[in-house]
Design a protein around this motif. Structure first.
Motif: not given
Length: 266
Positions: A64-88
């Motif tokens: 994961v890498k930032a495109v540019d400096d940003f304010e606030g937050e974004s999100s990332l959803t990852v699924v592995s071993a049949n578990r879903s992780y929602s990350l800020f």
């Protein structure tokens, strides 16, 4: 009073969970998420803020890498071993550039299981398949460095799919198996930010072979819930060898939807 305490406790618990599922990234450093098993789904919240992709050489890692400096937050959803992780995801020039995925809070991603099936029945049905050698063999196989991985046949019974597999070791060295993975994937791999793979969970495996002796052929039956493969997709069965580092052999079978639709009833 008790109700007030409960509300405060719930609020603090929610804040703790929020902070726990947060990673920090920046523009001049690459951050990695490391999972114990293969990443089967990846979704970026705002592609204008960050880029994320599964590492081709290490399918259990996401960079994961930032495109540019940003304010606030974004999100990332990852699924592995049949578990879903929602990350800020937050922008910060931090020194932490790797995270273990399983250390975050995850939820069951929902699977294709159709409910409990008596193990004794599955055992008997698998034994019945292995005793019957009269069915015409499906010509789907993969060969690599003296190992032949073949789908012998495919059966349907009581809303279950029975995959009869065959592994032949023509070498003088024992094959140590690490795992067999099942997932639905695009027929043609297109380089993109999002990985559209869907893992299929096994319901039952008859023998659970872990080693294939030298100069030996072994057969196995694996039971999956009934399903069909969507258009422009394919079922992949991947056999991984246990070896030092990343040196193990990998053999992949590709099963088209028409083969599943022609599964033999028994």
């Amino acid at each position: 009073m008790k109700q007030t305490i409960f509300i405060i406790a719930f609020f603090l618990f929610s804040l703790a969970g929020y902070a726990q599922n947060q990673i920090e990234i920046c523009q001049n450093k690459t951050t990695h998420l490391i999972a114990e098993e293969k990443i089967t789904y990846l979704q970026v919240g705002d592609p204008d803020k960050l880029i994320a992709e599964v590492v081709p050489e290490q399918p259990n890692m996401v960079r994961v890498k930032a495109v540019d400096d940003f304010e606030g937050e974004s999100s990332l959803t990852v699924v592995s071993a049949n578990r879903s992780y929602s990350l800020f995801v937050k922008y910060s020039d931090t020194n932490k550039i790797s995270y273990k995925l399983e250390e975050f809070h995850g939820e069951k991603a929902g699977d294709l299981k159709i409910g409990p099936v008596p193990e004794y029945l599955l055992k008997e049905l698998c034994s019945q398949i292995l005793r019957d050698c009269t069915q015409k063999t499906i010509q789907t196989k993969s060969k690599k460095d003296g190992i032949i991985f073949r789908l012998r046949n495919l059966y349907l019974k009581q809303d279950l799919l029975f995959f009869e597999l065959e592994i032949t070791n023509t070498t003088n060295i024992v094959l140590d198996m690490e795992a067999i993975h099942w997932w639905i994937d695009d027929r043609k791999q297109v380089k993109a930010t999002n990985v559209q793979e869907y893992q299929v969970e096994e319901l039952y495996r008859h023998y659970k072979w872990e080693r294939i002796p030298a100069k030996t052929t072994l057969r196995e039956v694996v039971v999956l819930p009934k399903f069909i493969v969507p258009d422009k997709r394919i079922l992949k069965i991947e056999l991984l060898e246990k070896a030092l580092g990343n040196t193990g052999r990998k053999l992949t079978l590709e099963v088209k939807n028409k083969a599943i639709l022609k599964a033999n009833s028994f």
